[in-house]
Design an enzyme around this catalytic site. Structure first.
Site, PDB file in Angstrom:
ATOM      1  N   ASP A 483      38.641 -14.614  -3.112  1.00 46.75           N
ATOM      2  CA  ASP A 483      37.837 -13.445  -3.445  1.00 46.75           C
ATOM      3  C   ASP A 483      36.847 -13.068  -2.372  1.00 46.75           C
ATOM      4  OD1 ASP A 483      38.352 -12.310  -5.922  1.00 46.75           O
ATOM      5  OD2 ASP A 483      37.506 -14.021  -6.972  1.00 46.75           O
ATOM      6  N   CYS A 484      36.571 -14.005  -1.504  1.00 45.46           N
ATOM      7  CA  CYS A 484      35.496 -13.804  -0.531  1.00 45.46           C
ATOM      8  C   CYS A 484      36.011 -13.416   0.846  1.00 45.46           C
ATOM      9  CB  CYS A 484      34.657 -15.072  -0.454  1.00 45.46           C
ATOM     10  SG  CYS A 484      33.902 -15.401  -2.036  1.00 45.46           S
TER      11      CYS A 484
END
Ligand code: BGC
Ligand code: NOJ
Length: 807
Positions: A483-484
């Site tokens: 997600d990052c």
């Protein structure tokens, strides 16, 4: 250092020291009423949706940490104590918190007064039962006051924490002899209320927080408790609570029991009222009558225990490794069931207000509980697929209550669509039921848009095929599994969410991880197509797989490991050419599982690099070296301090990928070595460092570059549960559901010489005895006949099979 011990016979973890390094919690509930319960009686309850239908209040981010729960105050001749230690922190003479499957039992004693508190949510009913028994072990009669208390939440947990100008005016309750009803907003648009009931008549009550505590007091010095009284306050606005008080006279050797029940009721619009302003309590009375005696409670408790025993009988192992067995048989499967109920919504690290059900998260969670609840899994797959768009892209999340895609977060996470194939294929392998592919399933929940589920899978693949970048690799979108890794974000504004900040799509940022997924799940879909006779379509998909595989071999290989991605400027991420973040774990696991470049020895090399560069005492770190500075072009990943979360912690979720990948290349010793490093049961002895529950996986363990190396965070709601379950059962034990039958392909380490496995698969009981001589030779016999190959073909006419495997 340990703070308790496992009791495998009872399926419990027994905490004997209440000063645990973090709250060690448990979950109750299965049919809509859910609770979180910590080892100090902290936590909260909700109906289905921790954000929209919160029943009791929890004060987050609190000092001290774990405040808000169901509290019992025992005032024994001026000594006031709580069975769970908090809030008062009176030193107990003895304390045990037995966290079991869907229940907890607190056993504590002070000044020869013993308290046993049994807490659980019964099957099929919407309530939590707390049965409290006080036993006088002294020689004199004791006169004790007992107060029980919970604090109501005004339903919407976000609004409850923010909108005080309204909320401090709307609280409403109704009180009768044995029950306090919380009915805030019931007069207007709500059709539900909650209640707090005790089975015996109380000697006083309070339903207003300020009155119960005293305005300037806290949970540590409630006025009512200090004064051995109740004020019979009826809340009107402010903070409604429910408290009942009992004056108990207990003779030496005698026990007295009170059953506390917190329940939830929904009424139809035209059945809401008994008369003006008096709620219809019929359903509440029914629930109250069902748990009015100790016998009824015991029966419900035993039913719950029996249900778990029968559920867990689907897969059982008895090997010469106790820790492995207890994780596989009990805790890992239990955690998977909790992720089924909670996804990533409510834990001590997820507020329950932020996230609903994740598309990718819930698809992966399915891998861990499909064998336990295939029917519910089928429903779940449909719910998830219903938030997909016609072009194959998906909403990232949905709210469990409404099942509608969450517009705040939207979509654009380009790995999401492929996880649907992971989940659906596993469903078919487990059940043999291809009819799921025909289930009419809407796009974006639009009525009339229903298409057979198989069209959703097609759309998933098609989305990737039509969204490739300059190297022929899949575009990453807002992020992929990581997600990052926000390669299209460029965020300069403090506080902005990296995931939703910008709609910018460079058309260039590509993910080698998604390439690995596409190859693995594209082949899987082709296998399904071949099974249902769509050979041409299968071949077309395989050609697309080949194209992404070739692109990965050409542009996704760095020499010693797989590259992670290309950024928006087509620069490599996760390459020896980079200053930091030279190697990432995700593509090493997935591309090896997908066998990309197998003939070129890629997988073996990549996993050697993982061992050499990424492995620490607690598993495999997500990347190395950690980013020392914030890189605007990489997004949130470089925003974390070194060694935390996506910037170099052991992100436990992808460790099982490395376990599985190692079994794919036949390195069984290393597979087990990685499994063991962050297996909670193995970390029990270093609980003072690891800190989170020793029976449950956490999302991360701080990496070597972190200040608190070895400290875990975010326990419970993590894909680690399902992937580890998958790795332990399907890769290490090698019990693999397959389309035509059960495959048995163990990859045991030398230290496990024998494993006896029972697996119930499509209604057949398989008794599998595995002897590991580490000979490199595989032999299977069924009912004493040697068999070729590793698959036991499914035969609906048999009920039990005895299998012997020697290795
Ligand atoms: C976290 C990720 C998480 C994401 C969800 C990020 O801040 O680091 O682990 O998946 O938020 O929104
Ligand atoms: C946690 C999220 O829930 C999950 O979806 C994501 O894959 C991991 N963080 C890694 O970023």
């Amino acid at each position: 250092m340990k703070f308790g011990h496992f009791d495998d016979k009872e399926y419990e973890y027994v905490i004997t020291n209440y000063n645990t390094p973090l709250p060690w919690i448990n979950y109750y509930g299965q049919d809509g009423f859910f609770s979180l319960m910590s080892n100090t009686c902290g936590g909260y309850m909700f109906f289905k949706d921790a954000k929209l239908r919160r029943i009791t209040r929890f004060r987050y981010n609190n000092v001290p940490r774990d405040y808000g729960g169901r509290y019992y105050y025992i005032n024994d001749n001026g000594t006031i104590w709580n069975p769970g230690f908090l809030p008062l922190k009176t030193k107990l003479d003895s304390y045990k918190c037995r966290h079991g499957l869907g229940y907890s039992i607190f056993e504590s004693e002070k000044n020869n007064l013993k308290c046993e508190l049994l807490c659980f949510v019964p099957l099929n009913d919407l309530c939590e039962i707390n049965q409290l028994t006080l036993t006088n072990n002294s020689k004199e009669t004791k006169k004790v006051t007992l107060h029980g208390v919970v604090e109501w939440c005004l339903w919407n947990a976000v609004d409850d924490q923010t909108n005080f100008q309204r909320n401090w005016n709307i609280g409403e309750v109704e009180v009768d002899d044995s029950t306090i009803y919380h009915k805030t907003e019931y007069r207007e648009r709500r059709d539900h209320y909650a209640f707090y009931h005790t089975n015996i008549k109380h000697d006083g009550f309070d339903s207003d927080l300020d009155t119960f505590l005293g305005l300037y007091n806290s949970w540590c010095d409630p006025s009512a408790v200090l004064n051995k009284t109740s004020y019979n306050s009826v809340a009107s606005g402010w903070a409604p609570i429910a408290s009942h008080m009992f004056n108990l006279e207990i003779k030496p050797g005698e026990s007295k029991t009170v059953i506390f029940q917190t329940g939830y009721v929904e009424n139809k619009e035209d059945e809401k009222w008994e008369k003006l302003h008096v709620i219809n309590k019929e359903k509440a009375y029914e629930l109250q009558k069902k748990y009015a005696t100790k016998e009824q409670v015991l029966k419900a408790f035993n039913n719950l225990k029996t249900k778990w025993v029968s559920l867990l009988s689907t897969l059982k192992v008895k090997s010469d490794n106790e820790k492995f067995d207890r994780m596989v048989n009990i805790w890992n499967q239990y955690q998977c069931m909790v992720t089924f109920n909670m996804s990533r919504s409510a834990s001590y690290y997820e507020s329950g207000t932020g996230r609903g059900m994740g598309f990718r998260d819930s698809c992966q969670d399915l891998l861990g509980f499909l064998h336990l609840i295939p029917e519910k899994s089928r429903e779940r797959i449909k719910d998830i697929a219903s938030i997909q768009f016609e072009d194959g892209s998906t909403y990232h999340q949905y709210q469990p209550l409404t099942k509608r895609g969450n517009a705040d977060i939207g979509g654009g996470f380009n790995d999401d669509p492929l996880w649907l194939i992971a989940a659906t294929s596993q469903y078919i392998k487990e059940t043999g039921d291809y009819s799921i592919l025909n289930d009419p399933t809407p796009f974006n929940n639009k009525e009339g848009s229903e298409k057979p589920l198989i069209d959703h899978l097609r759309a998933s693949l098609n989305y990737i095929i039509t969204h490739k970048g300059p190297h022929g690799l899949p575009l990453i979108g807002r992020a992929d599994w990581n997600d990052c890794l926000n390669l299209n974000c460029f965020s300069k504004t403090p506080g902005e969410s990296f995931q939703t900040a910008s709609n910018f799509e460079s058309g260039k940022a590509e993910s080698v991880f998604i390439a690995g997924m596409f190859v693995l799940y594209g082949k899987e879909f082709a296998t399904i197509l071949n099974h249902i006779g769509n050979k041409d379509e299968a071949n077309k998909i395989l050609a697309e797989v080949k194209s992404i595989e070739d692109a990965t071999v050409k542009y996704g290989w760095d020499g010693e490991w797989f590259v992670r991605a290309y950024d928006a400027f087509s620069n490599k991420v996760g390459s020896h050419e980079c200053e930091d973040g030279q190697i990432f774990v995700e593509p090493q696991g997935f591309c090896t599982m997908a066998r990309i470049g197998e003939d070129l020895g890629f997988g073996k090399k990549a996993l050697d690099s993982v061992e050499k560069i990424l492995t620490n005492d607690y598993g495999v770190e997500i990347l190395h070296p950690c980013y020392k500075e914030y890189h605007i072009e990489l997004g949130e990943v470089s925003s974390y301090p070194m060694g935390y979360k996506e910037n170099g912690s052991v992100f436990c979720h992808n460790n099982p990928w490395i376990v599985i990948a190692n079994t794919v290349i036949g390195n069984n010793e290393r597979a087990f070595d990685v499994y063991r490093r962050n297996c909670p049961a193995y970390l029990e002895d270093v609980s003072e460092i690891h800190k989170t529950e020793p029976y449950i996986y956490s999302q991360t363990i701080a990496g070597r570059d972190a200040k608190n190396y070895g400290e875990a965070k975010n326990s419970w709601l993590t894909g680690t549960a399902s992937w580890t379950m998958y790795a332990a059962s399907q890769a290490i034990l090698g019990i693999k559901p397959d389309y035509d039958g059960l495959m048995i392909d163990p990859h045991l380490p030398k230290e496990i010489k024998h494993a006896q496995v029972t697996r119930i698969f499509r209604g057949i009981k398989y008794n599998i005895s595995i002897t590991n001589n580490a000979s490199g030779k595989y032999q299977m016999t069924i009912d004493n006949k040697p068999i070729d190959g590793k698959i036991i073909p499914y035969n609906k006419d048999i009920t039990e099979v005895n299998v012997i495997i020697t290795l």
